[in-house]
Motif scaffolding. Structure first.
Motif, short mmCIF file in Angstrom:
data_model
loop_
_atom_site.label_atom_id
_atom_site.label_comp_id
_atom_site.label_asym_id
_atom_site.label_seq_id
_atom_site.Cartn_x
_atom_site.Cartn_y
_atom_site.Cartn_z
N GLN A 195 -42.52 -46.78 36.44
CA GLN A 195 -43.82 -47.35 37.35
C GLN A 195 -44.65 -48.32 36.69
OE1 GLN A 195 -47.16 -45.30 39.70
NE2 GLN A 195 -45.14 -44.29 40.72
N ARG A 196 -44.84 -47.40 35.53
CA ARG A 196 -45.95 -47.97 34.59
C ARG A 196 -45.22 -49.22 33.91
NH1 ARG A 196 -50.48 -46.36 32.52
NH2 ARG A 196 -51.06 -47.75 30.56
N GLN B 168 -53.63 -39.11 31.57
CA GLN B 168 -54.06 -40.30 31.88
C GLN B 168 -55.68 -40.63 31.88
OE1 GLN B 168 -54.02 -42.10 36.24
NE2 GLN B 168 -52.16 -42.82 35.31
N PHE C 123 -45.70 -34.21 37.91
CA PHE C 123 -44.89 -35.29 38.44
C PHE C 123 -44.65 -34.86 40.12
CE2 PHE C 123 -42.60 -37.01 34.86
CZ PHE C 123 -43.75 -37.25 34.21
N GLU D 24 -51.54 -46.05 40.30
CA GLU D 24 -50.41 -45.72 40.83
C GLU D 24 -49.70 -46.68 41.92
OE1 GLU D 24 -50.12 -41.60 41.41
OE2 GLU D 24 -48.67 -41.67 42.69
N GLU E 276 -40.75 -45.60 41.85
CA GLU E 276 -42.02 -45.04 42.23
C GLU E 276 -42.02 -43.56 41.84
OE1 GLU E 276 -43.31 -44.75 46.48
OE2 GLU E 276 -43.89 -42.87 46.09
N LYS F 162 -52.06 -35.08 35.38
CA LYS F 162 -51.41 -35.16 36.77
C LYS F 162 -49.92 -34.72 36.60
CE LYS F 162 -53.38 -39.45 38.15
NZ LYS F 162 -52.96 -40.73 38.56
N ASP G 65 -40.67 -42.09 39.11
CA ASP G 65 -40.72 -41.93 37.71
C ASP G 65 -41.98 -42.63 37.13
OD1 ASP G 65 -40.45 -42.28 34.92
OD2 ASP G 65 -38.02 -42.47 35.36
N ARG G 66 -42.87 -41.88 36.76
CA ARG G 66 -43.95 -42.53 36.11
C ARG G 66 -43.87 -43.38 35.17
NH1 ARG G 66 -48.75 -40.29 38.56
NH2 ARG G 66 -48.47 -38.36 39.59
#
Ligand code: AMP
Length: 357
Positions: A133-134, A195, A163, A306, A127, A161, A129-130
């Motif tokens: 997550q992607r 994004q 972190f 997200e 969650e 955005k 670590d974007r």
């Protein structure tokens, strides 16, 4: 001591460590007093558990007034949770994580806690670590907004955005390299992502996945009330330009929502795919409450921007149950109470190893 006696004591010790043979009254539900803690503690009490709130000194008096914590442990900072680990473990507490765990505790400290923890803490790493997550959401084949690698790639509306789960604080909109350079100047050094900004309605879908039954439930939906983006419409467009008002996304509260019923099958299918994909991350995967944060476009395309792999504050309007939990349960069932119910069942079935990871 005879060998027989020695092995009998060792066996008993191991069983107790696994939670086998313990009763519900041997456990206490504990959480940090913020985010969704009132709902969690109330739900735990409704299910017959004792409760502990770990409370910052300046908010203790407020939490007392709600009467949902049997015990309040006062701290100066939530990071002190790590020093309480032994005490909580001795009390056989079960920690229920929420957004403040992600915001105020370091991940490695969270991983080291010996106290029972409801959920799979490995998943929280995904969650926060974007990038990870992607990858997870891609595996689940959900539609996601585009990511622009560098400010030079910016094309069309873009949301910047930062972190960490800080409730949308500091996010801003941009549309070109020049505009980005001007706006980023006041956020020096912070890590960010660029994004695609999807124009549509934000809808937050709340789920609960039971590791005991394998079932997925839709718990409800919310929309957020964010400052100042939800109020710029109160200022005429001409004045917005003259006053050079810039939008920001600081969360202030949440509002309940029902979605058009025809969207439910696709939303449920997305939830199922996200759970399935999570199993490939660490072999165990996501269970308990989670939230898919979406924007739905006018042609009803759902973009997931997200995922929160734990209870979200958007479930707070439903302390008395949501329209969706009302359909399934003949009693008020908040997400906090649903968590407590799962723990209660796991204790009764001697299956706590399935829910404390
Ligand atoms: P978050 O902190 O990620 O929940 O985002 C804060 C707010 O920004 C959300 O409630 C949305 O209103 C908005 N938002 C975030 N990402 C996007 C996106 N890709 N497109 C449109 N709106 C977004």
């Amino acid at each position: 001591m005879s060998n027989e006696r020695y092995y009998s004591i060792l066996y008993q010790y191991k069983q107790t460590r696994k939670g086998i043979g313990l009763k519900q009254s041997d456990y206490t539900i504990a959480t940090l007093a913020s985010h969704s803690s009132l709902q969690i503690l109330k739900g735990a009490k409704d299910e017959g558990f004792k409760t502990i709130a770990i409370c910052k000194r300046d908010s203790e008096h407020v939490y007392k007034t709600f009467n949902v914590a049997d015990e309040i442990i006062v701290v100066d900072d939530f990071s002190e949770l790590t020093t309480l680990d032994k005490q909580l473990k001795d009390q056989n507490a079960v920690l229920i994580p929420h957004g403040s765990f992600v915001t105020y505790l370091q991940m490695d400290k969270l991983m080291d806690l010996k106290t029972n923890y409801f959920g799979n803490r490995n998943i929280l790493n995904w969650e926060v670590d974007r990038g990870q997550q992607r990858k997870w959401l891609s595996k689940a084949s959900v539609i996601q907004p585009k990511i622009f690698k560098t400010p030079d790639d910016i094309e069309g509306p873009v949301i910047v955005k930062f972190f960490g789960a800080a409730g949308g604080k500091g996010y801003f909109l941009t549309h070109s390299r020049e505009d980005f350079d001007r706006k980023i100047a006041q956020h020096h050094g912070k890590e960010y992502i660029l994004q695609e900004y999807v124009v549509g309605t934000p809808v937050y879908a709340h789920f609960f996945h039971s590791p005991l039954t394998g079932e997925l439930e839709i718990m409800g939906f919310d929309k957020r009330y964010e400052s100042n983006v939800d109020s710029v419409g109160r200022v005429a467009a001409k004045e917005q330009v003259e006053l050079e008002i810039e939008t920001s996304y600081t969360i202030v509260g949440n509002m309940g929502l029902v979605v058009r019923e025809s969207l439910l099958p696709e939303i449920y299918a997305m939830g199922e795919r996200v759970v399935e994909a999570s199993k490939t991350l660490d072999g165990v995967g996501l269970f308990g409450p989670f939230c898919l944060e979406t924007v739905i476009t006018p042609d009803l395309k759902m973009y997931v921007f997200e995922i929160s792999a734990r209870i979200v504050a958007g479930t707070n309007p439903y302390i008395n149950g949501s329209p969706y939990t009302d359909l399934r349960y003949n009693e008020p069932m908040s997400t906090g109470r649903r968590i407590a119910r799962e723990i209660k069942q796991a204790i009764e079935q001697n299956e706590t190893e399935k829910i404390f990871k």
